[in-house]
Scaffold this motif. Structure first.
Motif, PDB file in Angstrom:
ATOM      1  N   GLU A  53       0.970  -1.261   0.043  1.00 21.00           N
ATOM      2  CA  GLU A  53      -0.120  -0.011   0.150  1.00 21.00           C
ATOM      3  C   GLU A  53       0.771   1.384   0.096  1.00 21.00           C
ATOM      4  O   GLU A  53       1.916   1.264   0.716  1.00 21.00           O
ATOM      5  CB  GLU A  53      -0.999  -0.167   1.170  1.00 21.00           C
ATOM      6  CG  GLU A  53      -2.004   1.122   1.286  1.00 21.00           C
ATOM      7  CD  GLU A  53      -2.890   0.916   2.425  1.00 21.00           C
ATOM      8  OE1 GLU A  53      -4.120   1.080   2.400  1.00 21.00           O
ATOM      9  OE2 GLU A  53      -2.373   0.672   3.657  1.00 21.00           O
ATOM     10  N   VAL A  54       0.393   2.350  -0.623  1.00 17.80           N
ATOM     11  CA  VAL A  54       0.976   3.627  -0.708  1.00 17.80           C
ATOM     12  C   VAL A  54       0.075   4.534  -0.505  1.00 17.80           C
ATOM     13  O   VAL A  54      -1.358   4.051  -0.277  1.00 17.80           O
ATOM     14  CB  VAL A  54       1.675   4.040  -2.080  1.00 17.80           C
ATOM     15  CG1 VAL A  54       3.168   3.139  -2.261  1.00 17.80           C
ATOM     16  CG2 VAL A  54       0.649   3.884  -3.311  1.00 17.80           C
ATOM     17  N   TRP A  55       0.571   5.755  -0.114  1.00 16.60           N
ATOM     18  CA  TRP A  55      -0.564   6.872   0.448  1.00 16.60           C
ATOM     19  C   TRP A  55      -0.384   8.098  -0.411  1.00 16.60           C
ATOM     20  O   TRP A  55       0.519   8.314  -1.118  1.00 16.60           O
ATOM     21  CB  TRP A  55      -0.152   7.117   1.849  1.00 16.60           C
ATOM     22  CG  TRP A  55      -0.322   5.771   2.751  1.00 16.60           C
ATOM     23  CD1 TRP A  55       0.569   4.787   2.888  1.00 16.60           C
ATOM     24  CD2 TRP A  55      -1.416   5.493   3.498  1.00 16.60           C
ATOM     25  NE1 TRP A  55      -0.122   3.916   3.851  1.00 16.60           N
ATOM     26  CE2 TRP A  55      -1.238   4.095   4.069  1.00 16.60           C
ATOM     27  CE3 TRP A  55      -2.803   6.074   3.810  1.00 16.60           C
ATOM     28  CZ2 TRP A  55      -2.176   3.861   5.068  1.00 16.60           C
ATOM     29  CZ3 TRP A  55      -3.453   5.670   4.773  1.00 16.60           C
ATOM     30  CH2 TRP A  55      -3.421   4.470   5.273  1.00 16.60           C
ATOM     31  N   LEU A  96      -6.905  18.309   4.418  1.00 12.16           N
ATOM     32  CA  LEU A  96      -6.425  17.167   3.565  1.00 12.16           C
ATOM     33  C   LEU A  96      -6.404  15.981   4.630  1.00 12.16           C
ATOM     34  O   LEU A  96      -6.154  16.112   5.835  1.00 12.16           O
ATOM     35  CB  LEU A  96      -4.809  17.526   3.310  1.00 12.16           C
ATOM     36  CG  LEU A  96      -4.573  18.462   2.143  1.00 12.16           C
ATOM     37  CD1 LEU A  96      -3.171  18.725   1.913  1.00 12.16           C
ATOM     38  CD2 LEU A  96      -5.274  18.234   0.865  1.00 12.16           C
ATOM     39  N   THR A  97      -6.545  14.945   4.028  1.00 15.14           N
ATOM     40  CA  THR A  97      -6.477  13.552   4.582  1.00 15.14           C
ATOM     41  C   THR A  97      -5.369  12.755   3.915  1.00 15.14           C
ATOM     42  O   THR A  97      -5.416  12.723   2.801  1.00 15.14           O
ATOM     43  CB  THR A  97      -7.754  12.893   5.026  1.00 15.14           C
ATOM     44  OG1 THR A  97      -8.387  12.686   3.634  1.00 15.14           O
ATOM     45  CG2 THR A  97      -8.810  14.001   5.584  1.00 15.14           C
ATOM     46  N   LYS A  98      -4.964  11.641   4.521  1.00 15.98           N
ATOM     47  CA  LYS A  98      -4.159  10.611   4.125  1.00 15.98           C
ATOM     48  C   LYS A  98      -5.130   9.525   3.402  1.00 15.98           C
ATOM     49  O   LYS A  98      -6.032   9.064   4.208  1.00 15.98           O
ATOM     50  CB  LYS A  98      -3.289  10.020   4.945  1.00 15.98           C
ATOM     51  CG  LYS A  98      -2.261  10.849   5.309  1.00 15.98           C
ATOM     52  CD  LYS A  98      -1.101  10.179   6.297  1.00 15.98           C
ATOM     53  CE  LYS A  98      -0.051  11.121   7.044  1.00 15.98           C
ATOM     54  NZ  LYS A  98      -0.737  11.365   8.532  1.00 15.98           N
ATOM     55  N   LYS A  99      -5.020   9.039   2.195  1.00 16.41           N
ATOM     56  CA  LYS A  99      -5.655   7.847   1.470  1.00 16.41           C
ATOM     57  C   LYS A  99      -4.835   7.093   1.251  1.00 16.41           C
ATOM     58  O   LYS A  99      -3.810   6.918   0.346  1.00 16.41           O
ATOM     59  CB  LYS A  99      -6.314   8.903   0.331  1.00 16.41           C
ATOM     60  CG  LYS A  99      -7.215   7.861  -0.345  1.00 16.41           C
ATOM     61  CD  LYS A  99      -7.703   8.489  -1.467  1.00 16.41           C
ATOM     62  CE  LYS A  99      -8.817   7.391  -2.241  1.00 16.41           C
ATOM     63  NZ  LYS A  99      -9.242   8.095  -3.591  1.00 16.41           N
ATOM     64  N   GLY A 100      -5.116   5.558   1.585  1.00 14.17           N
ATOM     65  CA  GLY A 100      -4.172   4.625   1.125  1.00 14.17           C
ATOM     66  C   GLY A 100      -4.673   4.128   0.055  1.00 14.17           C
ATOM     67  O   GLY A 100      -5.858   3.832  -0.544  1.00 14.17           O
ATOM     68  N   VAL A 101      -3.801   3.675  -0.961  1.00 13.81           N
ATOM     69  CA  VAL A 101      -4.017   3.137  -2.305  1.00 13.81           C
ATOM     70  C   VAL A 101      -3.208   1.823  -2.382  1.00 13.81           C
ATOM     71  O   VAL A 101      -2.008   1.780  -2.137  1.00 13.81           O
ATOM     72  CB  VAL A 101      -3.676   3.774  -3.410  1.00 13.81           C
ATOM     73  CG1 VAL A 101      -3.825   3.317  -5.086  1.00 13.81           C
ATOM     74  CG2 VAL A 101      -4.330   5.395  -3.411  1.00 13.81           C
ATOM     75  N   SER A 102      -3.800   0.647  -2.758  1.00 11.12           N
ATOM     76  CA  SER A 102      -3.184  -0.527  -2.861  1.00 11.12           C
ATOM     77  C   SER A 102      -2.216  -0.418  -4.119  1.00 11.12           C
ATOM     78  O   SER A 102      -2.559   0.141  -5.099  1.00 11.12           O
ATOM     79  CB  SER A 102      -4.117  -1.750  -3.042  1.00 11.12           C
ATOM     80  OG  SER A 102      -4.353  -1.747  -4.540  1.00 11.12           O
ATOM     81  N   LEU A 103      -0.920  -0.846  -3.982  1.00  9.53           N
ATOM     82  CA  LEU A 103       0.095  -0.903  -4.825  1.00  9.53           C
ATOM     83  C   LEU A 103      -0.633  -1.624  -6.139  1.00  9.53           C
ATOM     84  O   LEU A 103       0.068  -1.219  -7.363  1.00  9.53           O
ATOM     85  CB  LEU A 103       1.350  -1.747  -4.443  1.00  9.53           C
ATOM     86  CG  LEU A 103       2.556  -1.357  -5.251  1.00  9.53           C
ATOM     87  CD1 LEU A 103       3.131   0.361  -5.202  1.00  9.53           C
ATOM     88  CD2 LEU A 103       3.701  -2.101  -4.563  1.00  9.53           C
ATOM     89  N   GLU A 104      -1.296  -2.601  -5.915  1.00  9.55           N
ATOM     90  CA  GLU A 104      -1.861  -3.393  -7.071  1.00  9.55           C
ATOM     91  C   GLU A 104      -2.744  -2.382  -8.249  1.00  9.55           C
ATOM     92  O   GLU A 104      -2.771  -2.500  -9.084  1.00  9.55           O
ATOM     93  CB  GLU A 104      -2.749  -4.555  -6.682  1.00  9.55           C
ATOM     94  CG  GLU A 104      -3.304  -5.357  -8.000  1.00  9.55           C
ATOM     95  CD  GLU A 104      -2.170  -6.077  -8.517  1.00  9.55           C
ATOM     96  OE1 GLU A 104      -2.340  -6.322  -9.740  1.00  9.55           O
ATOM     97  OE2 GLU A 104      -1.189  -6.285  -7.990  1.00  9.55           O
ATOM     98  N   ASP A 105      -3.422  -1.336  -7.412  1.00 12.13           N
ATOM     99  CA  ASP A 105      -4.227  -0.506  -7.925  1.00 12.13           C
ATOM    100  C   ASP A 105      -3.403   0.617  -8.828  1.00 12.13           C
ATOM    101  O   ASP A 105      -3.756   0.960  -9.924  1.00 12.13           O
ATOM    102  CB  ASP A 105      -5.171   0.332  -6.896  1.00 12.13           C
ATOM    103  CG  ASP A 105      -6.269  -0.479  -6.552  1.00 12.13           C
ATOM    104  OD1 ASP A 105      -6.557  -1.446  -7.266  1.00 12.13           O
ATOM    105  OD2 ASP A 105      -7.086  -0.034  -5.708  1.00 12.13           O
TER     106      ASP A 105
END
Length: 295
Positions: free
Chosen positions: A268-270, A280-289
């Motif tokens: 996961e990256v952010w 502003l908020t932190k949002k996680g995104v899967s590395l696969e996405d």
């Protein structure tokens, strides 16, 4: 989901980057980016800090103001196609730059700034080999000592500014004699690097994985493998950047950067996500996405 937290344009960084800001945004849209941050270099406040191609600091502050106006216009114009964040890259040339960075960051148009160090002893360390050697000489003549001084400057920057995104953590290695070296055998350097990483984690900052290192000939993005592993072990969060300086750089080497992170077990990256003005908020995104996006 493709995103980048760090970019520049030739329109507002003339001599340093290429192309108009709007054309860079259109390129990001065409490549499938869903979030793209506009982070031109901040204005400097002393003629002593000019680069060789510059003649005066006088145009820099008005250019920064013009950038913020244009960035807001473009964010509105392309809101249906891409989410644009507006910020700047900080220049921690010496501690006296702290108040200026804070002043610039207080502008309501600014979502965030990147905490970066491009100078040691007031000398650019990523501009060319001659400047790098000059900084190294001031540090005592060795890469090891210059790396320590760089990390001390970064430590000052982190504690004074608490940036939400930390730029190219180990930029200092770019022009060194062995830019792909493992820093761990240098005991003093490694201790200072870990110290700084702990500060980033404690402050809740995002550490940028910057693919620009790859287009500059390094084997790994910034930061190198040992630093990323240490940061993850401390519970840190990573973000992604192309640090583009024109159309040709948008998304460059993102595939290699993703492979690099996969090899380190990253799932996961952010990114920073703008919900409304000032929030502003932190949002996680899967590395696969990120991997399956059309870059």
């Amino acid at each position: 989901m493709a995103f980048s937290m760090h970019s520049h344009s030739g329109q507002f960084c003339p001599g340093h980057a290429k192309d108009q800001l709007e054309d860079i945004i259109l390129t990001a849209i065409s490549k499938g980016f869903q979030s793209f941050s506009l982070t031109e270099h901040m204005p400097r406040d002393s003629d002593a800090d000019l680069y060789p191609e510059e003649t005066s600091i006088e145009p820099l502050r008005p250019m920064h103001s013009a950038f913020l106006v244009e960035a807001q216009r473009l964010r509105t114009k392309y809101a249906a196609q891409i989410k644009l964040l507006i910020g700047f890259e900080g220049e921690w040339i010496r501690p006296s730059y702290g108040p200026l960075i804070k002043e610039l960051a207080s502008d309501p148009a600014v979502d965030y700034f990147i905490g970066s160090v491009h100078h040691v002893h007031g000398i650019p360390i990523d501009y060319d080999a001659a400047f790098y050697r000059k900084a190294r000489d001031v540090s005592g003549g060795s890469d090891e000592r210059l790396f320590e001084d760089y990390l001390d400057a970064q430590f000052e920057m982190l504690n004074e500014l608490r940036p939400r995104v930390v730029g190219h953590f180990d930029l200092i290695r770019l022009l060194s004699d062995e830019p792909d070296r493992d820093l761990r055998p240098w005991k003093g350097v490694w201790e200072k690097a870990v110290r700084n990483l702990k500060v980033v984690v404690e402050q809740g900052g995002l550490l940028e994985v910057n693919s620009a290192a790859l287009r500059k000939g390094l084997k790994e993005p910034y930061p190198g493998k040992a630093i990323v592993q240490e940061f993850l072990g401390l519970g840190g969060k990573l973000t992604l950047s192309d640090d583009s300086h024109g159309i040709a750089h948008v998304g460059t080497n993102f595939g290699r950067a993703v492979e690099y992170l996969e090899g380190l077990g990253v799932k996961e990256v952010w990114l920073l996500d703008r919900k409304e003005v000032g929030l502003l908020t932190k949002k996680g995104v899967s590395l696969e996405d990120v991997k399956t996006s059309d870059i």
